[in-house]
Design a protein around this motif. Structure first.
Motif, PDB file in Angstrom:
ATOM      1  N   ARG A  14       0.862  -1.198   0.000  1.00 40.77           N
ATOM      2  CA  ARG A  14       0.000   0.000   0.000  1.00 40.77           C
ATOM      3  C   ARG A  14       0.884   1.229   0.000  1.00 40.77           C
ATOM      4  N   ALA A  17      -1.593   7.716  -2.441  1.00 37.85           N
ATOM      5  CA  ALA A  17      -2.022   7.984  -3.819  1.00 37.85           C
ATOM      6  C   ALA A  17      -1.082   8.945  -4.545  1.00 37.85           C
ATOM      7  N   GLY A  20       1.673   6.910  -6.072  1.00 40.52           N
ATOM      8  CA  GLY A  20       1.286   5.816  -6.954  1.00 40.52           C
ATOM      9  C   GLY A  20       1.699   5.957  -8.404  1.00 40.52           C
ATOM     10  N   VAL A  36      -1.784  -2.746 -10.768  1.00 35.34           N
ATOM     11  CA  VAL A  36      -1.697  -1.638  -9.820  1.00 35.34           C
ATOM     12  C   VAL A  36      -3.120  -1.135  -9.613  1.00 35.34           C
ATOM     13  N   ALA A  38      -5.767   1.493  -7.894  1.00 36.28           N
ATOM     14  CA  ALA A  38      -5.866   2.865  -7.396  1.00 36.28           C
ATOM     15  C   ALA A  38      -7.204   3.068  -6.695  1.00 36.28           C
ATOM     16  N   TRP A  45      -2.939   3.538  -3.110  1.00 38.15           N
ATOM     17  CA  TRP A  45      -2.783   2.639  -4.245  1.00 38.15           C
ATOM     18  C   TRP A  45      -2.185   1.353  -3.719  1.00 38.15           C
ATOM     19  N   HIS A  46      -2.365   0.262  -4.464  1.00 43.99           N
ATOM     20  CA  HIS A  46      -1.788  -1.020  -4.103  1.00 43.99           C
ATOM     21  C   HIS A  46      -0.996  -1.560  -5.293  1.00 43.99           C
ATOM     22  N   LEU A  47       0.257  -1.894  -5.037  1.00 46.71           N
ATOM     23  CA  LEU A  47       1.132  -2.496  -6.035  1.00 46.71           C
ATOM     24  C   LEU A  47       1.133  -3.990  -5.737  1.00 46.71           C
TER      25      LEU A  47
END
Length: 121
Positions: A14, A17, A20, A36, A38, A45-47
């Motif tokens: 996480r 934003a 991101g 990815v 958003a 955002w989560h990668l």
């Protein structure tokens, strides 16, 4: 929308934003083309990478962290792209991001050397 579990379906980092887009561009430049996610509403955002491959590192902090196994992550359908709610900045199915690529990008963003533990994955 559906819910997946971190550590079982994906590993997720996480990030705020505001970080991101730059991290997603850096990942793509490093050869990482994994999903990815958003979420403008929550400001994160989560990668994503393969489950069980990512370890937290010294890059964690300032709003960046690896989600623990068992953490529930809500994801939209694969075709949901930019909007005001949860969407895919990089949709699933277009490639993968390895743990080593993600670690390298996060370490570079944090100004760390790649000699950190876990960087060889």
């Amino acid at each position: 929308m559906r819910v997946i579990l971190c550590g079982r379906h994906v590993d997720a980092v996480r990030v705020p934003a505001h970080a991101g887009p730059d991290l997603a561009v850096a990942l793509a430049a490093a050869g990482g083309h994994g999903p990815v996610l958003a979420d403008p509403y929550s400001g994160v955002w989560h990668l994503l990478t393969a489950p069980g491959t990512m370890e937290s590192g010294p890059w964690a902090g300032a709003g960046i962290r690896l989600l623990r196994p068992g953490t529930r992550l809500t994801i939209p359908a694969a075709d949901v792209t930019p909007g005001k709610d949860l969407y895919w900045y990089v949709p699933p199915g277009g490639g993968v991001t390895t743990a080593s690529q993600l670690t390298a990008v996060l370490s570079a963003a944090a100004g760390l050397s790649m000699s950190q533990p876990g960087a060889d994955r």
